[in-house]
Design a protein around this motif. Structure first.
Motif, short mmCIF file in Angstrom:
data_model
loop_
_atom_site.label_atom_id
_atom_site.label_comp_id
_atom_site.label_asym_id
_atom_site.label_seq_id
_atom_site.Cartn_x
_atom_site.Cartn_y
_atom_site.Cartn_z
N GLN A 195 26.34 39.61 31.39
CA GLN A 195 27.37 40.21 32.23
C GLN A 195 27.16 39.83 33.69
OE1 GLN A 195 27.58 44.52 32.12
NE2 GLN A 195 29.70 44.49 32.78
N VAL A 196 28.27 39.58 34.37
CA VAL A 196 28.23 39.25 35.79
C VAL A 196 27.96 40.53 36.58
CG1 VAL A 196 29.54 38.33 37.75
CG2 VAL A 196 29.85 37.34 35.47
N THR B 103 29.93 38.78 41.67
CA THR B 103 30.95 37.76 41.45
C THR B 103 30.39 36.37 41.69
OG1 THR B 103 32.74 39.28 42.00
CG2 THR B 103 33.21 36.93 42.21
N ALA C 276 29.03 28.87 38.12
CA ALA C 276 30.08 28.83 37.10
C ALA C 276 30.38 27.39 36.71
CB ALA C 276 31.34 29.50 37.62
N ASP D 272 34.72 27.68 38.48
CA ASP D 272 35.56 28.88 38.36
C ASP D 272 34.94 30.02 39.14
OD1 ASP D 272 37.18 27.51 36.55
OD2 ASP D 272 36.11 28.29 34.80
N ILE E 250 34.16 33.81 38.77
CA ILE E 250 34.05 34.76 37.67
C ILE E 250 33.71 36.12 38.27
CG2 ILE E 250 32.95 35.33 35.48
CD1 ILE E 250 32.23 32.36 35.19
N GLU E 251 34.60 37.08 38.03
CA GLU E 251 34.49 38.39 38.67
C GLU E 251 33.36 39.25 38.07
OE1 GLU E 251 36.27 39.34 41.27
OE2 GLU E 251 37.46 37.52 41.28
N SER F 6 32.50 40.74 34.26
CA SER F 6 32.97 39.83 33.21
C SER F 6 31.82 39.48 32.28
CB SER F 6 33.51 38.53 33.81
OG SER F 6 34.60 38.77 34.66
N GLN F 7 32.17 39.22 31.01
CA GLN F 7 31.16 38.72 30.08
C GLN F 7 31.11 37.21 30.18
OE1 GLN F 7 31.67 40.22 26.03
NE2 GLN F 7 29.89 41.48 26.46
N ILE F 8 29.89 36.68 30.09
CA ILE F 8 29.68 35.25 30.23
C ILE F 8 28.77 34.74 29.11
CG2 ILE F 8 30.09 35.04 32.71
CD1 ILE F 8 26.52 35.22 31.35
N LYS G 180 29.86 30.23 31.57
CA LYS G 180 31.33 30.21 31.45
C LYS G 180 31.77 31.60 31.01
CE LYS G 180 31.53 28.74 26.61
NZ LYS G 180 32.03 27.75 25.68
N LYS G 181 32.97 31.98 31.45
CA LYS G 181 33.54 33.28 31.09
C LYS G 181 33.96 33.25 29.63
CE LYS G 181 36.93 36.68 32.55
NZ LYS G 181 37.94 37.03 33.54
#
Length: 75
Positions: free
Chosen positions: A23-24, A27, A48, A52, A54-55, A58-60, A73-74
């Protein structure tokens, strides 16, 4: 020989992160050199894939690791 063995074991442990989900927590913004993720409770600096943004929350997925920076990557 001991230093080489330790290096190989360390590389194996970090390579095991590729494919893991996290998880991010900050950001991810490559342009501003910002971004952190949490994987199994451990925090990593992150970049990223494809630049990108990624907020946070977000799951990555980890796609690569170099030194102490993971590329994600998201999902």
């Amino acid at each position: 020989a001991i230093a080489i063995k330790a290096h190989i074991e360390n590389k194996t442990n970090t390579d095991a992160l590729v494919g893991r989900i996290g998880q991010v927590i900050e950001t991810i913004d490559n342009v501003n050199n910002k971004g952190r993720v949490s994987i199994d409770g451990d925090q990593w600096r992150a970049h990223a894939l494809n630049n990108d943004i990624i907020e946070e929350h977000s799951q990555i997925e980890i796609v690569d690791i170099e030194s102490t920076i993971v590329t994600v990557k998201k999902i």
